[in-house]
Design a protein around this motif. Structure first.
Motif, PDB file in Angstrom:
ATOM      1  N   LEU A  93     -62.329 -77.986 -17.538  1.00 43.69           N
ATOM      2  CA  LEU A  93     -63.190 -77.773 -18.705  1.00 43.69           C
ATOM      3  C   LEU A  93     -62.966 -76.393 -19.322  1.00 43.69           C
ATOM      4  CD1 LEU A  93     -66.544 -79.380 -17.506  1.00 43.69           C
ATOM      5  CD2 LEU A  93     -64.814 -80.369 -19.031  1.00 43.69           C
ATOM      6  N   ALA A  96     -60.798 -76.546 -22.329  1.00 44.83           N
ATOM      7  CA  ALA A  96     -61.222 -77.426 -23.426  1.00 44.83           C
ATOM      8  C   ALA A  96     -61.924 -76.596 -24.500  1.00 44.83           C
ATOM      9  CB  ALA A  96     -62.175 -78.495 -22.898  1.00 44.83           C
ATOM     10  N   PRO A  97     -61.887 -77.055 -25.744  1.00 42.74           N
ATOM     11  CA  PRO A  97     -62.642 -76.370 -26.801  1.00 42.74           C
ATOM     12  C   PRO A  97     -64.134 -76.316 -26.455  1.00 42.74           C
ATOM     13  CG  PRO A  97     -61.143 -78.005 -27.730  1.00 42.74           C
ATOM     14  CD  PRO A  97     -61.139 -78.207 -26.245  1.00 42.74           C
ATOM     15  N   LYS A  99     -67.078 -76.873 -27.882  1.00 46.31           N
ATOM     16  CA  LYS A  99     -67.987 -77.987 -28.154  1.00 46.31           C
ATOM     17  C   LYS A  99     -67.761 -79.125 -27.157  1.00 46.31           C
ATOM     18  CE  LYS A  99     -69.359 -81.294 -31.701  1.00 46.31           C
ATOM     19  NZ  LYS A  99     -69.072 -81.832 -33.027  1.00 46.31           N
ATOM     20  N   GLU A 100     -66.500 -79.492 -26.956  1.00 44.61           N
ATOM     21  CA  GLU A 100     -66.160 -80.564 -26.025  1.00 44.61           C
ATOM     22  C   GLU A 100     -66.480 -80.160 -24.588  1.00 44.61           C
ATOM     23  OE1 GLU A 100     -64.358 -79.614 -28.589  1.00 44.61           O
ATOM     24  OE2 GLU A 100     -64.041 -81.442 -29.754  1.00 44.61           O
ATOM     25  N   ARG A 101     -66.249 -78.888 -24.285  1.00 50.50           N
ATOM     26  CA  ARG A 101     -66.552 -78.378 -22.941  1.00 50.50           C
ATOM     27  C   ARG A 101     -68.024 -78.567 -22.604  1.00 50.50           C
ATOM     28  NH1 ARG A 101     -65.488 -72.379 -22.795  1.00 50.50           N
ATOM     29  NH2 ARG A 101     -63.846 -73.302 -23.997  1.00 50.50           N
ATOM     30  N   LYS A 102     -68.914 -78.259 -23.545  1.00 49.56           N
ATOM     31  CA  LYS A 102     -70.357 -78.396 -23.330  1.00 49.56           C
ATOM     32  C   LYS A 102     -70.729 -79.853 -23.107  1.00 49.56           C
ATOM     33  CE  LYS A 102     -74.825 -77.421 -23.593  1.00 49.56           C
ATOM     34  NZ  LYS A 102     -75.454 -77.995 -22.433  1.00 49.56           N
ATOM     35  N   ILE A 103     -70.215 -80.730 -23.937  1.00 54.03           N
ATOM     36  CA  ILE A 103     -70.521 -82.160 -23.821  1.00 54.03           C
ATOM     37  C   ILE A 103     -70.018 -82.697 -22.481  1.00 54.03           C
ATOM     38  CG2 ILE A 103     -69.977 -84.460 -24.741  1.00 54.03           C
ATOM     39  CD1 ILE A 103     -69.820 -83.055 -27.547  1.00 54.03           C
ATOM     40  N   LEU A 104     -68.778 -82.396 -22.155  1.00 51.30           N
ATOM     41  CA  LEU A 104     -68.192 -82.898 -20.906  1.00 51.30           C
ATOM     42  C   LEU A 104     -68.868 -82.280 -19.686  1.00 51.30           C
ATOM     43  CD1 LEU A 104     -64.428 -82.995 -21.918  1.00 51.30           C
ATOM     44  CD2 LEU A 104     -65.941 -84.956 -21.497  1.00 51.30           C
ATOM     45  N   SER A 105     -69.226 -81.010 -19.790  1.00 48.58           N
ATOM     46  CA  SER A 105     -69.914 -80.353 -18.679  1.00 48.58           C
ATOM     47  C   SER A 105     -71.252 -81.031 -18.399  1.00 48.58           C
ATOM     48  CB  SER A 105     -70.126 -78.872 -18.980  1.00 48.58           C
ATOM     49  OG  SER A 105     -70.783 -78.248 -17.903  1.00 48.58           O
ATOM     50  N   VAL A 120     -67.034 -90.448 -16.455  1.00 49.02           N
ATOM     51  CA  VAL A 120     -66.506 -89.276 -17.159  1.00 49.02           C
ATOM     52  C   VAL A 120     -66.078 -88.223 -16.146  1.00 49.02           C
ATOM     53  CG1 VAL A 120     -67.067 -87.381 -18.738  1.00 49.02           C
ATOM     54  CG2 VAL A 120     -67.810 -89.711 -19.265  1.00 49.02           C
ATOM     55  N   VAL A 124     -62.299 -86.672 -15.938  1.00 48.39           N
ATOM     56  CA  VAL A 124     -62.015 -85.240 -16.084  1.00 48.39           C
ATOM     57  C   VAL A 124     -61.356 -84.713 -14.815  1.00 48.39           C
ATOM     58  CG1 VAL A 124     -63.045 -82.942 -16.367  1.00 48.39           C
ATOM     59  CG2 VAL A 124     -63.831 -84.847 -17.790  1.00 48.39           C
TER      60      VAL A 124
END
Length: 141
Positions: A93, A96-97, A99-105, A120, A124
């Motif tokens: 993560l 990752a950018p 915004k995507e990092r926050k969502i995926l986290s 998910v 990841v």
């Protein structure tokens, strides 16, 4: 062969250990079942202790194999594996950018300790493990 970083190596070693311990657990259970000629009412031989249909036989088998299985240290190894997975996911993560990092986290670790999306998380984890770290610019992580 692709280069691996510390998190990838730690995950690979810990996963291999857990897999080996689970295989030994399976071997212990199957040996007990065979040694005690355990057969289910339908005539099948249970593959594992949890597959034993007779509750009394199950309880006895569970009790008698527990010391050997506990001695393997599988529970502790699984805790280490979870930590190694978390570290590897955090590494993945980190590149990752934002915004995507926050969502995926949030999906991988839960938001405020709630709801982890296992699918998910596994995806990841798989991507972070297969990543060739030599393709990452120095300082990008």
């Amino acid at each position: 062969m692709a280069k691996m970083n510390v998190q990838q190596k730690n995950y690979a070693r810990t996963k291999a250990l857990v897999d080996a311990l689970k295989e030994e657990e399976r071997r212990i259970e199957q040996a007990y079942i065979k040694e005690h000629n355990i057969v289910n009412p339908d005539g099948t031989i249970p593959e594992r202790i949890y597959c034993i249909d007779n509750e009394d036989v199950f309880n006895q088998a569970n009790e008698e194999t527990a010391p050997a299985i506990d001695a393997l240290g599988l529970y502790e190894a699984e805790k280490l594996l979870r930590e190694a997975e978390d570290d590897l996911i955090r590494f993945g993560l980190s590149i990752a950018p934002a915004k995507e990092r926050k969502i995926l986290s949030d999906l991988c670790f839960g938001r405020n300790g709630h709801y982890v999306n296992v699918n998910v998380r596994e995806k990841v984890l798989d991507l972070a493990f297969r990543l060739d770290v030599s393709t990452i610019r120095t300082g990008a992580v």
